[in-house]
Design an enzyme around this catalytic site. Structure first.
Site, PDB file in Angstrom:
ATOM      1  N   ASN A   9      37.810  40.305  39.651  1.00 36.17           N
ATOM      2  CA  ASN A   9      38.338  41.368  38.756  1.00 36.17           C
ATOM      3  C   ASN A   9      39.815  41.246  38.582  1.00 36.17           C
ATOM      4  O   ASN A   9      40.349  41.748  39.790  1.00 36.17           O
ATOM      5  CB  ASN A   9      37.757  42.673  38.979  1.00 36.17           C
ATOM      6  CG  ASN A   9      38.682  43.907  38.189  1.00 36.17           C
ATOM      7  OD1 ASN A   9      39.033  43.485  37.075  1.00 36.17           O
ATOM      8  ND2 ASN A   9      38.378  45.186  38.516  1.00 36.17           N
ATOM      9  N   TRP A  10      40.342  40.357  37.976  1.00 40.25           N
ATOM     10  CA  TRP A  10      41.749  40.482  37.903  1.00 40.25           C
ATOM     11  C   TRP A  10      42.785  41.570  37.569  1.00 40.25           C
ATOM     12  O   TRP A  10      43.846  41.843  37.645  1.00 40.25           O
ATOM     13  CB  TRP A  10      42.193  39.305  36.961  1.00 40.25           C
ATOM     14  CG  TRP A  10      42.031  37.821  37.556  1.00 40.25           C
ATOM     15  CD1 TRP A  10      41.452  37.515  38.623  1.00 40.25           C
ATOM     16  CD2 TRP A  10      42.261  36.481  36.839  1.00 40.25           C
ATOM     17  NE1 TRP A  10      41.324  36.185  38.743  1.00 40.25           N
ATOM     18  CE2 TRP A  10      41.906  35.416  37.660  1.00 40.25           C
ATOM     19  CE3 TRP A  10      42.778  36.263  35.654  1.00 40.25           C
ATOM     20  CZ2 TRP A  10      42.029  34.001  37.407  1.00 40.25           C
ATOM     21  CZ3 TRP A  10      43.069  34.803  35.364  1.00 40.25           C
ATOM     22  CH2 TRP A  10      42.675  33.727  36.331  1.00 40.25           C
ATOM     23  N   LYS A  11      41.941  42.572  36.881  1.00 43.28           N
ATOM     24  CA  LYS A  11      42.573  43.728  36.426  1.00 43.28           C
ATOM     25  C   LYS A  11      43.678  43.289  35.437  1.00 43.28           C
ATOM     26  O   LYS A  11      43.722  42.174  34.766  1.00 43.28           O
ATOM     27  CB  LYS A  11      42.917  44.349  37.468  1.00 43.28           C
ATOM     28  CG  LYS A  11      42.016  44.965  38.452  1.00 43.28           C
ATOM     29  CD  LYS A  11      42.323  45.923  39.436  1.00 43.28           C
ATOM     30  CE  LYS A  11      41.142  46.187  40.429  1.00 43.28           C
ATOM     31  NZ  LYS A  11      41.380  47.271  41.384  1.00 43.28           N
ATOM     32  N   HIS A  94      34.375  50.585  35.164  1.00 39.93           N
ATOM     33  CA  HIS A  94      34.991  50.525  36.260  1.00 39.93           C
ATOM     34  C   HIS A  94      35.771  51.797  36.649  1.00 39.93           C
ATOM     35  O   HIS A  94      36.194  52.408  35.544  1.00 39.93           O
ATOM     36  CB  HIS A  94      36.162  49.597  36.285  1.00 39.93           C
ATOM     37  CG  HIS A  94      36.962  49.110  37.511  1.00 39.93           C
ATOM     38  ND1 HIS A  94      37.872  49.767  37.969  1.00 39.93           N
ATOM     39  CD2 HIS A  94      36.633  48.291  38.359  1.00 39.93           C
ATOM     40  CE1 HIS A  94      38.539  49.581  39.166  1.00 39.93           C
ATOM     41  NE2 HIS A  94      37.568  48.498  39.425  1.00 39.93           N
ATOM     42  N   GLU A  96      38.627  52.550  37.423  1.00 34.98           N
ATOM     43  CA  GLU A  96      39.927  52.737  36.850  1.00 34.98           C
ATOM     44  C   GLU A  96      39.774  53.238  35.383  1.00 34.98           C
ATOM     45  O   GLU A  96      40.437  53.964  34.911  1.00 34.98           O
ATOM     46  CB  GLU A  96      40.723  51.594  36.931  1.00 34.98           C
ATOM     47  CG  GLU A  96      41.189  51.338  38.444  1.00 34.98           C
ATOM     48  CD  GLU A  96      41.479  49.885  38.862  1.00 34.98           C
ATOM     49  OE1 GLU A  96      41.509  49.083  38.007  1.00 34.98           O
ATOM     50  OE2 GLU A  96      41.511  49.762  40.076  1.00 34.98           O
ATOM     51  N   GLU A 166      31.109  50.567  44.230  1.00 30.08           N
ATOM     52  CA  GLU A 166      32.485  50.546  44.350  1.00 30.08           C
ATOM     53  C   GLU A 166      32.893  51.954  44.990  1.00 30.08           C
ATOM     54  O   GLU A 166      33.225  52.797  43.824  1.00 30.08           O
ATOM     55  CB  GLU A 166      33.335  50.087  43.141  1.00 30.08           C
ATOM     56  CG  GLU A 166      32.913  48.828  42.738  1.00 30.08           C
ATOM     57  CD  GLU A 166      34.166  48.051  42.179  1.00 30.08           C
ATOM     58  OE1 GLU A 166      34.626  46.951  42.684  1.00 30.08           O
ATOM     59  OE2 GLU A 166      35.073  48.686  41.315  1.00 30.08           O
ATOM     60  N   GLY A 172      41.433  49.145  46.187  1.00 31.69           N
ATOM     61  CA  GLY A 172      42.826  48.485  46.451  1.00 31.69           C
ATOM     62  C   GLY A 172      43.427  49.312  47.227  1.00 31.69           C
ATOM     63  O   GLY A 172      44.863  49.408  47.463  1.00 31.69           O
ATOM     64  N   SER A 212      38.290  46.378  48.233  1.00 29.56           N
ATOM     65  CA  SER A 212      38.931  45.967  49.443  1.00 29.56           C
ATOM     66  C   SER A 212      37.998  44.690  50.155  1.00 29.56           C
ATOM     67  O   SER A 212      37.995  44.524  51.368  1.00 29.56           O
ATOM     68  CB  SER A 212      39.381  46.788  50.535  1.00 29.56           C
ATOM     69  OG  SER A 212      40.250  47.712  49.757  1.00 29.56           O
ATOM     70  N   GLY A 233      38.751  42.628  43.767  1.00 31.49           N
ATOM     71  CA  GLY A 233      40.069  42.614  42.928  1.00 31.49           C
ATOM     72  C   GLY A 233      41.096  41.878  43.513  1.00 31.49           C
ATOM     73  O   GLY A 233      41.223  40.651  43.282  1.00 31.49           O
ATOM     74  N   GLY A 234      42.002  42.498  44.354  1.00 27.55           N
ATOM     75  CA  GLY A 234      43.087  41.681  44.785  1.00 27.55           C
ATOM     76  C   GLY A 234      42.778  40.327  45.465  1.00 27.55           C
ATOM     77  O   GLY A 234      43.580  39.557  45.190  1.00 27.55           O
TER      78      GLY A 234
HETATM   79  P1  PGA Z   1      39.979  45.595  45.400  1.00 25.39           P
HETATM   80  O1  PGA Z   1      39.483  46.179  43.907  1.00 25.39           O
HETATM   81  O2  PGA Z   1      38.928  44.281  45.666  1.00 25.39           O
HETATM   82  O3  PGA Z   1      41.409  45.207  45.047  1.00 25.39           O
HETATM   83  O4  PGA Z   1      39.826  46.755  46.212  1.00 25.39           O
HETATM   84  C1  PGA Z   1      37.891  45.887  43.455  1.00 25.39           C
HETATM   85  C2  PGA Z   1      37.977  46.538  42.027  1.00 25.39           C
HETATM   86  O5  PGA Z   1      38.401  47.269  41.804  1.00 25.39           O
HETATM   87  O6  PGA Z   1      36.593  45.973  41.744  1.00 25.39           O
END
Ligand code: PGA
Length: 249
Positions: A9-11, A94, A96, A166, A172, A212, A233-234
């Protein structure tokens, strides 16, 4: 047997040129036959990344989708549009989006339903806050979110659904759920799927862990019986993403 799915997930990162450069750099190393690998990229990078991935088994996904096919919804992207672009996956709900864009359990459900209607696989995100976990409410929260998200989904379409557990406090933050916490929550989600669709279908639905995930913790997380991969994500935006993709192989 469920095939493991690793979704990046590149956001809101990587404009098209940078996205293609990065994909060219990693695509060979993440093209692994034992696993399904998906890059969920910003809308504007979908086509260029898709083109860059030609000849590999890596697929693209979007990060959100509207619940109508067309109409007066300025700024939105519809499932019909993603369908025409042959985008096979989309993240729905998600945390967010839920927190910062006021998406509710109801609209998450509508998005998932409409995505399925167009043959897309919705990766439906659920998870509790730190406060809810502290108050021992994790299972209540997951029960509610999963129940709403799956409302009216027909059993024959259910196998396309992916659930991503999640925990919000792990996203994050660099704080990963312990393997036991992640497996317990995913196992609980599996029981909800059994209640909803019966055992046979529930055994086919993939449940991912996200929050994470890194090359360091991925192998242990992915070794758990109810964790069928990760939403990353990251760690999906750096060249060592292949270590997550191959973790535990
Ligand atoms: P993260 O993000 O791996 O950077 O914690 C995961 C996500 O938001 O899907």
């Amino acid at each position: 047997m469920r095939k493991m799915l690793i979704a990046g997930n590149w956001k809101m990162n990587f404009a098209p040129k940078k996205a293609v450069k990065f994909v060219d750099q990693i695509k060979e190393s993440i093209d692994i036959k034992e696993r399904d690998v998906v890059l969920c990229v910003p809308y504007v990078a979908l086509q260029p990344v898709k083109d860059a991935l030609k000849g590999t088994s890596v697929q693209v996904g979007a990060q959100n989708v509207h619940y109508m096919d067309d109409g007066a919804y300025t700024g939105e992207i519809s499932p019909a549009m993603l369908d025409e672009m042959e985008v096979p996956y989309v993240i729905v709900g998600h945390s967010e989006r839920r927190e910062k864009f006021a998406e509710s359990d109801t609209t998450v459900n509508l998005r998932a339903l409409r995505a399925l209607k167009h043959g897309l696989c919705p990766i439906i995100c659920v998870g509790e806050t730190q406060k809810q976990r502290g108050a021992q409410r994790t299972e209540d929260v997951l029960r509610k979110q999963v129940k709403f998200a799956l409302d009216e989904i027909k059993p024959e379409r259910a196998e396309k659904v992916v659930i991503a557990y999640e925990p919000i406090w792990a996203i994050g933050t660099g704080v990963t759920a312990t393997t036991a916490q992640a497996e317990d929550a995913c196992a609980f989600i599996r029981t909800l799927l059994v209640e909803r669709f019966g055992k046979e279908i529930a055994q086919k639905i993939r449940i991912l862990y996200g929050g994470s995930v890194t090359p360091k913790n991925a192998a242990e997380l992915f070794s758990q019986p109810n964790i069928d991969g990760g939403l990353v994500g990251g760690a999906s935006t750096i060249p060592t993403f292949d270590e997550v993709v191959k973790a535990g192989l």
